[in-house]
Design a protein around this motif. Structure first.
Motif, PDB file in Angstrom:
ATOM      1  N   SER A 199       0.625  22.846 -10.192  1.00  0.00           N
ATOM      2  CA  SER A 199       1.319  23.828 -11.017  1.00  0.00           C
ATOM      3  C   SER A 199       0.543  23.999 -12.312  1.00  0.00           C
ATOM      4  CB  SER A 199       2.758  23.380 -11.317  1.00  0.00           C
ATOM      5  OG  SER A 199       3.467  23.127 -10.131  1.00  0.00           O
ATOM      6  N   ALA A 200       0.973  24.958 -13.128  1.00  0.00           N
ATOM      7  CA  ALA A 200       0.316  25.196 -14.418  1.00  0.00           C
ATOM      8  C   ALA A 200       1.358  25.526 -15.467  1.00  0.00           C
ATOM      9  CB  ALA A 200      -0.698  26.328 -14.301  1.00  0.00           C
ATOM     10  N   ASN A 272      -2.955  21.950 -16.341  1.00  0.00           N
ATOM     11  CA  ASN A 272      -2.853  21.808 -14.896  1.00  0.00           C
ATOM     12  C   ASN A 272      -2.008  20.575 -14.607  1.00  0.00           C
ATOM     13  OD1 ASN A 272      -4.081  20.515 -12.190  1.00  0.00           O
ATOM     14  ND2 ASN A 272      -4.274  22.732 -12.123  1.00  0.00           N
ATOM     15  N   ILE A 273      -1.028  20.709 -13.711  1.00  0.00           N
ATOM     16  CA  ILE A 273      -0.035  19.665 -13.470  1.00  0.00           C
ATOM     17  C   ILE A 273      -0.050  19.273 -12.003  1.00  0.00           C
ATOM     18  CG2 ILE A 273       2.416  19.071 -13.594  1.00  0.00           C
ATOM     19  CD1 ILE A 273       2.597  21.385 -15.728  1.00  0.00           C
ATOM     20  N   ARG A 274      -0.228  17.995 -11.735  1.00  0.00           N
ATOM     21  CA  ARG A 274      -0.221  17.473 -10.363  1.00  0.00           C
ATOM     22  C   ARG A 274       0.879  16.423 -10.242  1.00  0.00           C
ATOM     23  NH1 ARG A 274      -4.600  19.922  -7.229  1.00  0.00           N
ATOM     24  NH2 ARG A 274      -5.653  21.169  -8.825  1.00  0.00           N
ATOM     25  N   THR A 275       1.758  16.576  -9.254  1.00  0.00           N
ATOM     26  CA  THR A 275       2.834  15.611  -9.048  1.00  0.00           C
ATOM     27  C   THR A 275       2.943  15.277  -7.570  1.00  0.00           C
ATOM     28  OG1 THR A 275       4.619  17.221  -8.674  1.00  0.00           O
ATOM     29  CG2 THR A 275       4.096  16.673 -10.965  1.00  0.00           C
ATOM     30  N   LEU A 276       3.656  14.179  -7.288  1.00  0.00           N
ATOM     31  CA  LEU A 276       3.826  13.730  -5.909  1.00  0.00           C
ATOM     32  C   LEU A 276       5.271  13.799  -5.441  1.00  0.00           C
ATOM     33  CD1 LEU A 276       1.393  10.685  -5.996  1.00  0.00           C
ATOM     34  CD2 LEU A 276       1.016  12.881  -4.871  1.00  0.00           C
ATOM     35  N   MET A 278       9.181  16.296  -6.012  1.00  0.00           N
ATOM     36  CA  MET A 278       9.890  17.383  -6.675  1.00  0.00           C
ATOM     37  C   MET A 278      10.643  16.874  -7.898  1.00  0.00           C
ATOM     38  SD  MET A 278       9.192  20.277  -5.476  1.00  0.00           S
ATOM     39  CE  MET A 278      10.445  21.106  -6.484  1.00  0.00           C
ATOM     40  N   THR A 279      11.125  15.634  -7.863  1.00  0.00           N
ATOM     41  CA  THR A 279      11.838  15.079  -9.012  1.00  0.00           C
ATOM     42  C   THR A 279      10.945  15.043 -10.244  1.00  0.00           C
ATOM     43  OG1 THR A 279      13.234  13.726  -7.580  1.00  0.00           O
ATOM     44  CG2 THR A 279      13.058  13.052  -9.884  1.00  0.00           C
ATOM     45  N   THR A 280       9.723  14.556 -10.070  1.00  0.00           N
ATOM     46  CA  THR A 280       8.788  14.501 -11.188  1.00  0.00           C
ATOM     47  C   THR A 280       8.394  15.898 -11.639  1.00  0.00           C
ATOM     48  OG1 THR A 280       7.930  12.350 -10.538  1.00  0.00           O
ATOM     49  CG2 THR A 280       6.503  13.696 -11.899  1.00  0.00           C
ATOM     50  N   LEU A 281       8.166  16.790 -10.690  1.00  0.00           N
ATOM     51  CA  LEU A 281       7.807  18.155 -11.049  1.00  0.00           C
ATOM     52  C   LEU A 281       8.923  18.807 -11.860  1.00  0.00           C
ATOM     53  CD1 LEU A 281       5.869  20.537 -10.877  1.00  0.00           C
ATOM     54  CD2 LEU A 281       6.891  21.141  -8.682  1.00  0.00           C
ATOM     55  N   ASP A 282      10.171  18.598 -11.463  1.00  0.00           N
ATOM     56  CA  ASP A 282      11.299  19.159 -12.206  1.00  0.00           C
ATOM     57  C   ASP A 282      11.345  18.601 -13.631  1.00  0.00           C
ATOM     58  OD1 ASP A 282      12.054  20.615 -10.007  1.00  0.00           O
ATOM     59  OD2 ASP A 282      13.649  19.245  -9.385  1.00  0.00           O
ATOM     60  N   THR A 283      11.085  17.312 -13.784  1.00  0.00           N
ATOM     61  CA  THR A 283      11.086  16.704 -15.113  1.00  0.00           C
ATOM     62  C   THR A 283      10.016  17.320 -16.002  1.00  0.00           C
ATOM     63  OG1 THR A 283      11.908  14.615 -14.229  1.00  0.00           O
ATOM     64  CG2 THR A 283      10.839  14.536 -16.384  1.00  0.00           C
ATOM     65  N   VAL A 284       8.808  17.463 -15.457  1.00  0.00           N
ATOM     66  CA  VAL A 284       7.717  18.058 -16.235  1.00  0.00           C
ATOM     67  C   VAL A 284       8.044  19.498 -16.596  1.00  0.00           C
ATOM     68  CG1 VAL A 284       5.279  18.695 -16.211  1.00  0.00           C
ATOM     69  CG2 VAL A 284       6.007  16.527 -15.192  1.00  0.00           C
ATOM     70  N   ARG A 285       8.523  20.259 -15.641  1.00  0.00           N
ATOM     71  CA  ARG A 285       8.822  21.669 -15.878  1.00  0.00           C
ATOM     72  C   ARG A 285       9.912  21.850 -16.930  1.00  0.00           C
ATOM     73  NH1 ARG A 285      11.367  23.522 -11.012  1.00  0.00           N
ATOM     74  NH2 ARG A 285      13.195  22.676 -12.053  1.00  0.00           N
ATOM     75  N   SER A 310       2.654  26.406  -8.124  1.00  0.00           N
ATOM     76  CA  SER A 310       1.688  26.746  -7.079  1.00  0.00           C
ATOM     77  C   SER A 310       2.030  25.948  -5.829  1.00  0.00           C
ATOM     78  CB  SER A 310       0.264  26.474  -7.559  1.00  0.00           C
ATOM     79  OG  SER A 310      -0.683  26.898  -6.599  1.00  0.00           O
ATOM     80  N   TYR A 311       1.082  25.183  -5.290  1.00  0.00           N
ATOM     81  CA  TYR A 311       1.306  24.525  -4.013  1.00  0.00           C
ATOM     82  C   TYR A 311       2.252  23.336  -4.147  1.00  0.00           C
ATOM     83  CZ  TYR A 311      -2.820  27.154  -2.542  1.00  0.00           C
ATOM     84  OH  TYR A 311      -3.716  28.139  -2.260  1.00  0.00           O
TER      85      TYR A 311
END
Length: 407
Positions: A199-200, A272-276, A278-285, A310-311
């Protein structure tokens, strides 16, 4: 598995390997033609033309994409059974090739991620399976996909119906990805998260600008941008659990000042954001933009942010992956199969398929004799002698999964 079934499956593996070896020269020739004809993005007419030519004599149900130059080819076996999908990506990268190979691309684009091998290997699997269609217990969908390198071609193909191309949805999906940094012929995969999401976060920081000699008369956003960069780099270490981390990198930084004596009025940054997960991605977002906006406000600036997803995470279904590992061990031996300890932080848009269908992505070592080479490099070289192995693995995974039926 009954003894009779086990014997039949073993003979199938040997048959695919022998037949794949007989295709070696033709697969290498096709791969090198595709390498020279490299195109980027979603519109790959020359690449599509080569693939259509090679598929023409296999008696498949072939359709072309509408919003991209994809190819979906359906092979219906002579016996009833479920559907399995095999995928290969088609696009290259905007890199001027510097390998010095006799078939090197000269257009300013390059297959620096091995997608030319992916296409040739998938073609090989189509030939192997088509030659045994009467014995095939089900249907195989061959997904040739443009736009993997950032354009989400996999998602577009799903929107255009690739998962419904055979009538019934696939019960499993598989893809191989060559790696020029892993010894040739080694197979690598893991259960669960295989590759990261990508993501970005785009940011525009607004100050007031002014004369460089009198910064006290304005609000200079440049030193505030430095604070945002440091805060971004420490966010993962202090806001996320050590067991589910993210990689966050500032990859773009510029200001609107065009003279050395003019303070910028605004600064543009991109992370540029890389996560493993969805929980972590939601926190960052949710939390990173809020934290950064607070820092900007405390310094008299205003921050505009745009989060671009993104992916997703490339997630290997655990049950399917255990079956895949069993097949790989039988094909090449346990000593040549690596159970990856941790996921890669790179990303892959096969993730869109794996969100809809259980399956697995497998890395195939393709380092040249000269030694490991990094992907996405103008010097990246691949051992295309692994093509018979690629074709065998894809064909065998499809065959074995169809033999298992719907369960």
């Amino acid at each position: 598995m009954t003894p009779a079934t086990e014997e039949k499956t073993t003979s199938t593996a040997e048959g695919f390997a022998d037949a794949a070896e007989s295709l070696r020269d033709s697969l290498i020739a096709i791969r090198r033609e595709l390498h020279s004809a490299v195109e980027i993005g979603l519109d790959l007419p020359r690449t599509q033309g080569i693939l259509l030519r090679e598929l023409a004599d296999l008696d498949l149900e072939v359709t072309r994409g509408e919003g991209l130059t994809s190819i979906t080819a359906v092979l219906r076996g002579g016996r009833p059974g479920p559907v399995v999908l095999l995928r290969g990506d088609m696009d290259g990268l905007p890199i001027a090739e510097a390998t010095g190979l006799p078939f090197a691309a000269t257009s300013g684009a390059m297959h620096a991620c091995g997608h030319d091998l992916h296409m040739a290997g998938l073609l090989g699997a189509a030939r192997l399976l088509a030659a045994r269609r009467d014995e095939l217990a089900g249907t195989v969908v061959f997904m040739f996909q443009p736009g993997e390198e950032g354009q989400a071609g996999g998602r577009i193909m799903i929107e255009e119906g690739v998962l419904d191309a055979a009538g019934d949805r696939p019960v499993a999906a598989y893809a191989l990805h060559v790696d020029s940094a892993t010894s040739s012929g080694r197979l690598v995969t893991r259960e669960g998260a295989m590759m990261a999401s990508a993501s970005a976060l785009r940011m525009t920081l607004h100050g007031t600008g002014g004369h460089a000699a009198f910064p006290q008369l304005g609000i200079d956003p440049v030193p505030v941008a430095a604070q945002l960069i440091l805060a971004t780099q420490t966010f993962a270490a202090r806001r996320l659990p050590a067991t589910d981390q993210a990689v966050i990198s500032i990859t773009r930084l510029s200001s609107d000042s065009e003279a050395s004596n003019v303070l910028a009025a605004s600064v543009f940054l991109e992370a540029n954001i890389r996560t493993l997960s969805m929980t972590t991605l939601d926190t960052v977002r949710d939390e990173l933009p809020t934290m950064l906006a607070g820092i900007a406000e405390a310094n008299g600036c205003r921050l505009e942010t745009e989060f671009i997803a993104s992916y997703p995470v490339t997630y290997n279904d655990p049950a399917e992956t255990r079956e895949v590992l069993s097949v790989l061990d039988g094909l090449v031996g346990v000593e040549r199969v690596t159970r990856l300890a941790a996921p890669s932080m790179a990303s892959e848009d096969f993730s869109y398929v794996l969100q809809e269908v259980p399956g697995a992505l497998v890395f195939v070592g393709a380092a040249p004799d000269s030694g490991p080479m990094p992907l996405h490099s103008e010097h990246a070289v691949f051992d295309d002698g692994v093509l018979p192995l690629q074709a065998t693995v894809l064909a065998e995974l499809a065959w074995r999964r169809l033999a298992r039926g719907e369960a």
